[in-house]
Design a protein around this motif. Structure first.
Motif, short mmCIF file in Angstrom:
data_model
loop_
_atom_site.label_atom_id
_atom_site.label_comp_id
_atom_site.label_asym_id
_atom_site.label_seq_id
_atom_site.Cartn_x
_atom_site.Cartn_y
_atom_site.Cartn_z
N UNK A 19 -14.97 -23.19 -14.07
CA UNK A 19 -15.72 -22.71 -15.24
C UNK A 19 -14.85 -21.98 -16.24
N UNK A 20 -13.53 -22.21 -16.20
CA UNK A 20 -12.64 -21.62 -17.18
C UNK A 20 -12.35 -20.14 -16.95
N UNK A 21 -12.85 -19.58 -15.83
CA UNK A 21 -12.57 -18.16 -15.55
C UNK A 21 -11.32 -18.07 -14.68
N UNK A 22 -10.27 -17.48 -15.25
CA UNK A 22 -9.01 -17.41 -14.51
C UNK A 22 -9.10 -16.43 -13.35
N UNK A 23 -8.44 -16.80 -12.24
CA UNK A 23 -8.36 -15.92 -11.07
C UNK A 23 -7.06 -15.11 -11.19
N UNK A 24 -7.19 -13.80 -11.32
CA UNK A 24 -6.01 -12.93 -11.44
C UNK A 24 -5.57 -12.54 -10.02
N UNK A 25 -4.82 -13.43 -9.38
CA UNK A 25 -4.56 -13.30 -7.93
C UNK A 25 -3.51 -12.25 -7.60
N UNK A 26 -2.53 -12.06 -8.50
CA UNK A 26 -1.49 -11.02 -8.28
C UNK A 26 -1.47 -10.17 -9.53
N UNK A 27 -1.60 -8.83 -9.35
CA UNK A 27 -1.85 -7.96 -10.51
C UNK A 27 -0.81 -6.85 -10.61
N UNK A 28 0.43 -7.22 -10.91
CA UNK A 28 1.43 -6.18 -11.16
C UNK A 28 2.15 -5.70 -9.92
N UNK A 48 -3.34 -11.81 -1.82
CA UNK A 48 -2.29 -12.27 -2.73
C UNK A 48 -0.89 -12.30 -2.16
N UNK A 49 -0.77 -12.22 -0.85
CA UNK A 49 0.57 -12.18 -0.24
C UNK A 49 1.32 -13.50 -0.48
N UNK A 50 0.68 -14.61 -0.10
CA UNK A 50 1.35 -15.91 -0.25
C UNK A 50 1.62 -16.22 -1.72
N UNK A 218 4.96 -3.49 12.33
CA UNK A 218 5.68 -2.31 12.81
C UNK A 218 6.71 -2.66 13.86
N UNK A 219 6.53 -3.83 14.52
CA UNK A 219 7.49 -4.23 15.54
C UNK A 219 8.80 -4.71 14.93
N UNK A 220 8.76 -5.15 13.68
CA UNK A 220 9.98 -5.70 13.07
C UNK A 220 10.44 -4.90 11.85
N UNK A 221 9.48 -4.46 11.04
CA UNK A 221 9.86 -4.01 9.70
C UNK A 221 9.99 -2.49 9.62
N UNK A 222 10.94 -2.05 8.81
CA UNK A 222 11.08 -0.61 8.60
C UNK A 222 10.34 -0.16 7.36
N UNK A 223 9.99 -1.10 6.49
CA UNK A 223 9.33 -0.77 5.23
C UNK A 223 8.20 -1.77 5.00
N UNK A 224 7.10 -1.28 4.42
CA UNK A 224 5.98 -2.20 4.17
C UNK A 224 5.34 -1.91 2.83
N UNK A 225 4.80 -2.98 2.26
CA UNK A 225 3.97 -2.84 1.06
C UNK A 225 2.58 -3.35 1.44
N UNK A 226 1.60 -2.46 1.35
CA UNK A 226 0.22 -2.84 1.70
C UNK A 226 -0.45 -3.34 0.43
N UNK A 227 -0.99 -4.55 0.47
CA UNK A 227 -1.61 -5.14 -0.72
C UNK A 227 -3.11 -5.19 -0.59
N UNK A 228 -3.79 -5.00 -1.70
CA UNK A 228 -5.24 -5.15 -1.74
C UNK A 228 -5.63 -5.73 -3.10
N UNK A 229 -6.41 -6.79 -3.10
CA UNK A 229 -6.89 -7.42 -4.34
C UNK A 229 -5.75 -7.65 -5.34
N UNK A 230 -4.63 -8.17 -4.84
CA UNK A 230 -3.54 -8.57 -5.72
C UNK A 230 -2.61 -7.47 -6.17
N UNK A 231 -2.78 -6.26 -5.61
CA UNK A 231 -1.91 -5.15 -6.01
C UNK A 231 -1.35 -4.45 -4.78
N UNK A 232 -0.24 -3.71 -4.96
CA UNK A 232 0.23 -2.84 -3.89
C UNK A 232 -0.58 -1.56 -3.96
N UNK A 233 -1.20 -1.16 -2.84
CA UNK A 233 -1.94 0.09 -2.84
C UNK A 233 -1.17 1.20 -2.12
N UNK A 234 -0.25 0.81 -1.25
CA UNK A 234 0.62 1.81 -0.62
C UNK A 234 1.91 1.14 -0.20
#
Ligand SMILES: Nc1ncnc2c1ncn2[C@@H]1O[C@H](COP(=O)(O)OP(=O)(O)OP(=O)(O)O)[C@@H](O)[C@H]1O
Ligand SMILES: [Mg+2]
Length: 321
Positions: A19-28, A48-50, A218-234
């Motif tokens: 319907x012409x409405x764009x999906x803003x899948x990754x937001x900054x 929005x990880x992939x 946590x078993x592999x990574x020392x740093x993480x970016x938590x994403x929600x609705x296309x953004x990093x929240x923490x």
């Protein structure tokens, strides 16, 4: 400290929606990857990880519009579109695709499939290519003789190792592994994570693990970016994300994650993420958040420093324990 191999800044991705409405899948989204890093992109399905990773690799094609900045060794590549990314793809930045182990061609041997992705200048003869394929299999903990086997003759864990071998064929410096342990049992999951860890050590490779499972990263990574609705929240060191989450979503995601031996009840997060084909007003998490205030429905909180090396995007973060 070595400089970043990859710098992503303010990445946005829009898909043509119905319907012409764009999906803003990754937001900054912004993040850096340095040699030897073990970084995680975490969040529930659809956050929005992939899409983030495919945009960085220039693999989204014409159905998506991408903006922001992607630098490889300081060189800006995004404005040139997917073609500008091509010289860096597989050689500098490589990926084990989500669901890759189920996408191997069933009627061709593993060796021939690996040989096919070897860089052209290394494909001298079929025999030499198969030998190199065998060496790549050995690198991921499989016997070289497996080059002659078909995917159905391998276990799920071995098929995933073969996919990792393929992703290593171009000798990348950053390996994105998109949900590489989904559909594998816990013992094999641990073996795949150990393999990625060993490859990071042996090859100086940076590994970016994409997963919905906060416990697993946590078993592999020392740093993480938590994403929600296309953004990093923490974002920050993984240890702190478990012991003192600063965004309510991180806390609830962790409480919804089964951890062996943890003496705590498992809680699901009620509701679901917001639709991304309509503009979002206020905080994207507020409809599911247990601690909202009026301002949460007015403005979207920015990602701001909350502790050394930690950033969170929550209006109430200063008061969240
Ligand atoms: N080709 C596409 N066209 C339209 N929308 C898309 C397309 N690919 C992804 N999306 C949408 O973009 C959003 C992010 O999807 P994405 O696959 O990146 O999520 P994800 O975090 O990787 O989820 P999962 O954990 O299920 O793999 C979703 O809302 C999805 O429906
Ligand atoms: Mg995905």
């Amino acid at each position: 400290m070595k400089g970043p191999v990859l710098e992503v800044r303010d990445l946005h991705v829009w898909f043509d929606g119905p319907g012409g409405r764009d999906v803003h899948a990754v937001r900054g989204v912004s993040f850096d990857v340095r040699p030897g890093d073990r970084l995680a992109l975490v969040g529930e399905s659809g956050c929005g990880k992939t899409t983030t990773v495919l945009a960085v690799l220039g693999l989204l094609g014409a159905a998506a519009s991408v903006s922001g900045s992607v630098r490889v060794d300081g060189q800006e590549v995004l404005p040139g579109g997917d073609a500008a990314m091509a010289p860096y793809r597989w050689g500098d930045l490589s990926i084990v695709f989500q669901g890759a182990l189920n996408a191997l061609n069933p009627v061709r041997t593993v060796g021939s499939q690996i040989a096919e992705v070897l860089p052209r200048d290394r494909r001298v003869s079929r025999r030499a290519a198969l030998r190199q394929a065998g060496e790549l299999l050995e690198r991921v903990g499989m016997a070289a003789r497996n080059v002659a086997r078909y995917p159905h003759e391998l276990s799920g864990g071995m098929r995933q190792r073969a996919c990792i071998a393929m992703a290593l064929a171009g000798e990348p410096r950053v390996l994105f592994a998109d949900e590489p342990t989904t559909a594998l049992d816990v013992v094999v999951q641990a073996q795949i994570l150990e393999l990625l860890d060993r490859l990071a050590d042996e090859l100086g490779l940076a590994v970016v693990l994409i997963s919905h499972d906060l416990g697993l990263v946590g078993q592999l990574c020392d740093r993480a970016m938590v994403m929600y609705a296309g953004r990093a929240v923490e974002e920050g060191p993984t240890v702190g994300l478990y012991t003192a989450p600063r965004h309510p979503y991180t806390r609830l995601l962790y409480e919804a994650t089964p951890v062996l031996g943890a003496e705590r009840p498992l809680r699901s997060i009620g509701g679901g993420p917001p639709a991304l084909d309509v503009p979002l007003a206020g905080c994207a998490f507020r409809s599911r958040c247990p601690d909202t205030e009026d301002r949460c429905s007015l403005t979207e909180p920015a990602l701001t420093p909350v502790a050394p090396a930690r950033r969170a995007a929550c209006h109430l973060t200063g008061r969240t324990p």
